[in-house]
Design an enzyme around this catalytic site. Structure first.
Site, PDB file in Angstrom:
ATOM      1  CE1 TYR A 145     -66.402  39.406  -2.518  1.00 34.22           C
ATOM      2  CE2 TYR A 145     -65.246  40.346  -0.652  1.00 34.22           C
ATOM      3  CZ  TYR A 145     -66.162  40.464  -1.676  1.00 34.22           C
ATOM      4  OH  TYR A 145     -66.842  41.648  -1.837  1.00 34.22           O
ATOM      5  CE  LYS A 176     -70.557  42.242  -1.961  1.00 35.13           C
ATOM      6  NZ  LYS A 176     -69.125  42.330  -2.105  1.00 35.13           N
TER       7      LYS A 176
END
Ligand code: FBP
EC number: 4.1.2.13
Length: 262
Positions: A145, A176
């Site tokens: 992220y 992810k």
């Protein structure tokens, strides 16, 4: 390290992570839509669904319930921070890989805020976790992220491709990443990740059709699956949504057909 597809995190090469670490990351506010989800047992029950290849929780929730749910594939999230923290993005390491293995985890997760002023320390912590996970033969999922004061748009195609690549470079098995807005941009991220698998991050709750369409587009773009929290447990029918996701991810069903489950 055994092949990824031989680990419980993979079902026929595909991945469906149910995330339930929001009590730490966002606070109890995320449980208000469906108040029963404040009770971790409610969501552990949802995680027994066959489609779930990894149930991502923090150490405390695992300690309290993992024994009761040995049929759930536990993904121990090693780091995490509350929303009360107001500094530059950072994430405390709350659990060691050794202890995750002791608790019965079949995979581990780690957030990296690339671009944060704390990126260097976080990457060094990731190194320790990744190398210990290799010793235990546990696949590593990076919540990749990019975030921080220098970053203007954390979901631009270039940023998401960089996030996916960073996961490969640092040795994650699965990256992810947030959906970068289009199938083409997701394809670029998948390409950037090379042998590292890419899963799409669920995000805040949207309509059934919009959500399933984005998931389907991500799969078409080469993502192996999804890591989802709110779009499942903030619904009154979480198991039916998992049925629909199972169809899209594992059976490559159309969105139209998947909507029949809801
Ligand atoms: O940092 P953000 O964007 O607030 O989201 C963090 C949350 O999103 C997840 O990564 C995925 O859950 P959601 O599908 O609800 O977004 C959780 O594991 C985590 O708690």
């Amino acid at each position: 390290m055994r092949p990824f597809d031989d680990t419980p995190l993979s079902r026929d090469g595909k991945v469906l992570i149910l995330a339930y670490d929001h009590g730490l990351e966002h606070g109890p506010v995320d449980f208000e839509d469906v108040p029963e989800t404040m009770d971790p047992e409610t969501v552990w029950d949802v995680a027994t669904h066959d489609a779930v290849t990894g149930f991502a929780v923090q150490k405390g929730v695992a300690e309290a319930y993992a024994d009761q749910y040995d049929d759930v594939n536990l993904l121990l999230k090693l780091n995490g921070t509350s929303n009360l923290w107001m500094g530059e993005p950072d994430s405390a390491v709350n659990c060691s890989v050794d202890y995750a293995a002791e608790l019965g985890a079949s995979s581990v997760g780690f957030t990296l805020y690339g671009g944060s002023n704390n990126e260097i320390e976080m990457a060094e912590e990731f190194r320790d976790a990744q190398e210990t996970a290799r010793e235990h033969d546990l696949p590593v999922v990076m919540w990749s992220y990019p975030r921080g004061q220098g970053l203007k748009n954390d979901t631009s195609p270039g940023t998401i491709a960089y996030a996916a690549r960073q996961a490969l470079e640092l040795g994650a098995d699965v990256a992810k990443v947030k959906y970068p807005g289009s199938k083409e941009a997701m394809e670029h991220a998948v390409e950037a990740a090379g042998p590292t698998k890419v899963v799409m991050s669920g995000g805040s709750k949207t309509s059934d059709e919009d959500f399933l369409t984005t998931v389907s587009d991500a799969i078409d773009a080469g993502a192996v699956g999804l890591a989802v929290g709110r779009n499942v447990f903030q619904r009154e029918n979480p198991r039916e949504m998992l049925d629909a996701l199972e169809a899209v991810i594992f059976e490559e069903a159309s969105v139209e057909d998947a909507l029949d489950y809801l």
